[in-house]
Write a protein that holds these residues in place. Sequence first.
Motif, short mmCIF file in Angstrom:
data_model
loop_
_atom_site.label_atom_id
_atom_site.label_comp_id
_atom_site.label_asym_id
_atom_site.label_seq_id
_atom_site.Cartn_x
_atom_site.Cartn_y
_atom_site.Cartn_z
N ILE A 17 25.77 35.71 -5.38
CA ILE A 17 25.21 34.40 -5.74
C ILE A 17 24.42 34.56 -7.04
CG2 ILE A 17 23.65 32.55 -5.00
CD1 ILE A 17 24.37 33.56 -2.08
N ILE A 18 24.70 33.72 -8.01
CA ILE A 18 24.05 33.80 -9.32
C ILE A 18 23.28 32.49 -9.55
CG2 ILE A 18 24.41 34.14 -11.80
CD1 ILE A 18 27.08 35.54 -11.04
N ILE A 19 22.00 32.63 -9.86
CA ILE A 19 21.17 31.42 -9.96
C ILE A 19 20.70 31.23 -11.39
CG2 ILE A 19 19.25 30.17 -8.90
CD1 ILE A 19 19.45 31.94 -6.49
N HIS A 20 20.89 30.01 -11.91
CA HIS A 20 20.50 29.63 -13.27
C HIS A 20 19.42 28.56 -13.20
CE1 HIS A 20 24.18 31.16 -15.64
NE2 HIS A 20 24.40 31.56 -14.39
N ARG A 21 18.85 28.27 -14.37
CA ARG A 21 17.94 27.12 -14.53
C ARG A 21 17.94 26.70 -15.99
NH1 ARG A 21 15.71 30.04 -18.21
NH2 ARG A 21 15.13 32.10 -17.50
N HIS A 22 17.04 25.78 -16.37
CA HIS A 22 17.15 25.22 -17.72
C HIS A 22 16.57 26.13 -18.79
CE1 HIS A 22 12.90 23.90 -17.85
NE2 HIS A 22 13.05 23.37 -16.67
N VAL A 23 16.98 25.89 -20.03
CA VAL A 23 16.45 26.62 -21.18
C VAL A 23 14.97 26.28 -21.34
CG1 VAL A 23 18.64 26.69 -22.44
CG2 VAL A 23 17.14 24.72 -22.72
N ARG A 24 14.24 27.12 -22.10
CA ARG A 24 12.80 26.95 -22.27
C ARG A 24 12.13 26.71 -20.91
NH1 ARG A 24 11.95 22.88 -27.21
NH2 ARG A 24 9.83 23.53 -26.85
N PRO A 25 12.22 27.69 -20.01
CA PRO A 25 11.80 27.49 -18.63
C PRO A 25 10.30 27.20 -18.49
CG PRO A 25 12.15 29.82 -19.08
CD PRO A 25 12.69 29.06 -20.26
N PHE A 30 11.35 28.50 -13.19
CA PHE A 30 11.26 29.89 -12.69
C PHE A 30 11.00 29.92 -11.18
CE2 PHE A 30 10.50 33.91 -15.26
CZ PHE A 30 11.39 33.57 -16.27
N GLY A 31 10.07 29.11 -10.74
CA GLY A 31 9.66 29.13 -9.32
C GLY A 31 10.82 28.80 -8.40
N SER A 32 11.58 27.75 -8.74
CA SER A 32 12.68 27.35 -7.87
C SER A 32 13.82 28.35 -7.94
CB SER A 32 13.17 25.94 -8.23
OG SER A 32 13.58 25.86 -9.58
N GLN A 33 14.13 28.82 -9.15
CA GLN A 33 15.23 29.78 -9.34
C GLN A 33 14.95 31.09 -8.59
OE1 GLN A 33 15.29 31.67 -13.18
NE2 GLN A 33 17.51 31.96 -13.16
N ILE A 79 24.33 28.70 -8.44
CA ILE A 79 23.40 27.61 -8.13
C ILE A 79 22.54 27.37 -9.37
CG2 ILE A 79 21.56 26.80 -6.61
CD1 ILE A 79 22.58 28.70 -4.47
N ILE A 80 22.43 26.12 -9.80
CA ILE A 80 21.62 25.79 -10.98
C ILE A 80 20.44 24.93 -10.52
CG2 ILE A 80 21.58 24.68 -13.24
CD1 ILE A 80 24.95 25.37 -12.07
N CYS A 81 19.24 25.43 -10.81
CA CYS A 81 18.03 24.74 -10.37
C CYS A 81 17.37 23.98 -11.51
CB CYS A 81 17.01 25.76 -9.83
SG CYS A 81 17.51 26.53 -8.28
N ASP A 82 16.86 22.79 -11.20
CA ASP A 82 15.89 22.09 -12.06
C ASP A 82 16.46 21.67 -13.42
OD1 ASP A 82 13.20 21.13 -12.16
OD2 ASP A 82 12.66 22.74 -13.53
N THR A 83 17.76 21.43 -13.49
CA THR A 83 18.39 21.14 -14.78
C THR A 83 19.23 19.87 -14.68
OG1 THR A 83 18.56 23.54 -15.05
CG2 THR A 83 19.74 22.17 -16.65
N GLY A 97 31.66 30.67 -12.65
CA GLY A 97 31.60 30.90 -11.21
C GLY A 97 32.72 30.19 -10.45
N LYS A 98 32.89 30.56 -9.19
CA LYS A 98 33.96 29.95 -8.41
C LYS A 98 33.56 28.56 -7.95
CE LYS A 98 37.28 30.90 -4.79
NZ LYS A 98 37.58 31.71 -3.62
N GLU A 99 32.29 28.40 -7.64
CA GLU A 99 31.81 27.10 -7.16
C GLU A 99 30.38 26.95 -7.65
OE1 GLU A 99 32.61 24.80 -2.90
OE2 GLU A 99 32.43 26.97 -2.94
N THR A 100 29.98 25.72 -7.98
CA THR A 100 28.61 25.52 -8.50
C THR A 100 27.87 24.46 -7.69
OG1 THR A 100 29.38 23.86 -10.07
CG2 THR A 100 29.19 26.10 -10.90
N ILE A 101 26.58 24.72 -7.51
CA ILE A 101 25.70 23.77 -6.82
C ILE A 101 24.56 23.42 -7.76
CG2 ILE A 101 24.14 23.40 -4.86
CD1 ILE A 101 25.76 25.46 -3.29
N LYS A 102 24.29 22.13 -7.91
CA LYS A 102 23.15 21.68 -8.70
C LYS A 102 22.04 21.26 -7.73
CE LYS A 102 21.78 17.74 -11.66
NZ LYS A 102 22.18 16.42 -12.18
N ILE A 103 20.82 21.78 -7.95
CA ILE A 103 19.65 21.35 -7.16
C ILE A 103 18.59 20.90 -8.15
CG2 ILE A 103 17.88 22.03 -5.48
CD1 ILE A 103 19.74 24.17 -4.43
#
Lengths: 313, 313
Positions: A17-25, A30-33, A79-83, A97-103
Amino acid sequence: MDILALIFKKIGAYDRIIIHRHVRPDLDAFGSQVGLAEWIRFKFPDKEVHCVGENSDSLSYLATMDVIEDQDYTDALVIICDTANSPRIDDQRYSLGKETIKIDHHPIVDQYGDINWVDTGASSTSEMIYRLIAHHTDSDSEMTTDVARLLYAGIVGDTGRFLYSSTTAQTFEIASKLVKYPFDRAAIHQNMYELTPSLAKLKGYLLNQFTVNDAGVCSIKLTREILNKYQVTVEQTNALVHVYADIKGVKCWAMFVEEDHQIRVRIRSKEVTINGVAAQFNGGGHPFASGATVSNWDEADQLVHALTEVCQQ
Amino acid sequence: MDILALIFKKIGAYDRIIIHRHVRPDLDAFGSQVGLAEWIRFKFPDKEVHCVGENSDSLSYLATMDVIEDQDYTDALVIICDTANSPRIDDQRYSLGKETIKIDHHPIVDQYGDINWVDTGASSTSEMIYRLIAHHTDSDSEMTTDVARLLYAGIVGDTGRFLYSSTTAQTFEIASKLVKYPFDRAAIHQNMYELTPSLAKLKGYLLNQFTVNDAGVCSIKLTREILNKYQVTVEQTNALVHVYADIKGVKCWAMFVEEDHQIRVRIRSKEVTINGVAAQFNGGGHPFASGATVSNWDEADQLVHALTEVCQQ
């Protein structure tokens, strides 16, 4: 199946599982990711979990990012957080990735995930991660101290420490659960508010040298000479744009910061809509927080004049 | 019978209840005093309930006090909120009542009540009043919006808006119950932080003109000339004593304020014990918050030197 159960099922189904978030965090990015990553590591010690994106000097006390290869995305859940929209995702390899989730808790711009969980009523994405965790655990104690620390930091960051109206009864309830874990709350607060002596002195300059007119328009001009004197960059002044928020009688304000060939303007408001004025001066943004650009100090005065007219309407 | 049940029984037994709090009231003093009064009025509409003490300009948005006669104390129950010792009770007629109850969260100095409920683990007396109310009601909704507003203000005031370590899981839990009532939270926050333009400019001066030495001692000298320039009184400068708390590398600080025939010193610390130094200079206080008096600027420099030695130890 509800969305939380679906996300949990997906997390259970993937080995990597690979977790991303927005630029200029910020703290919530950071906290959610990393909060989510740490919880998955705790709950599923056999899974491989990575956090991706640029490191941040000011947030390094919270966590550091992992370095991974393109091929690591093969068969991975991303999984991409906060973006809110895909161009702002830090590290565009997310699409490998094979599948992506936005939170996310921002207003929807772009539903780039295969699964999208967006709750604009949540104070922060960290609050949503807490709810995801709580939904799948029977007891309050099913996380680690580090997860609690990261989610608390995210909530405190995005609510201005329980100041903004986005802070709900549920936000406080979640904070009450998180602070039962023995992490160092004072360290988080200190990192949020600490200023270097030069930034503190520039803040002093901003509070000492502003002008406010009868209409409630406050303004300050930061010349290159001033920036040099305090040894701060144009970017660093961004941290101080809120200094006028608590001054009695101030309805809106403009901070002019001189760059090499133009003057950058940050406009903020407590009461009146100012993005119309920003649009007149090569800018735009939100009703109470916009940016613009002017080419000389005369034009700066014209912008203050335009704000004055808005305040007098 | 537990203490909460006993206090509730006493409230039920009297027709007239008079509520006091400490002199120079802050948000928690007002919030607990008037919050309790409003709740008794709501719960027992036939009882006569009075709040006694000086009014406060800066807290008038929260509530105003009642004016009562000495004979009103006859056969009355007196409750004193948020006050550690009897000399600090605002309006010493409190002793004319038939029976007195002390409700407080400060370390015990003086158990002046016939009944004393002291909980030093509570963030605020307002938090204790919430617990008193919750102990006697079956549902969350057994108070008015105004009671919730007053108790929230008290909690926010005494915790520095959930900043200080006195903020517990229970504090957040109570906040989550209170904000379900539709009072204006933003108005409370605004009143806490609002500065007049002249105080803002003095704050700017303080942040711009401080010096900090290698040992981490920060100091500022406010001459009468400066106070006149910014049109602020010696008392008003008190609101700004915390301005140096967030500066990186500052361990403690001294704010010198020139009066007619002497110089008042406010000393604050983040790391080192400074009341020993205060005692050397005609003062004293808490380990991290003390006051002193010096007679000239040379002596002020000696005090900074003494603080430097403490920081270097």
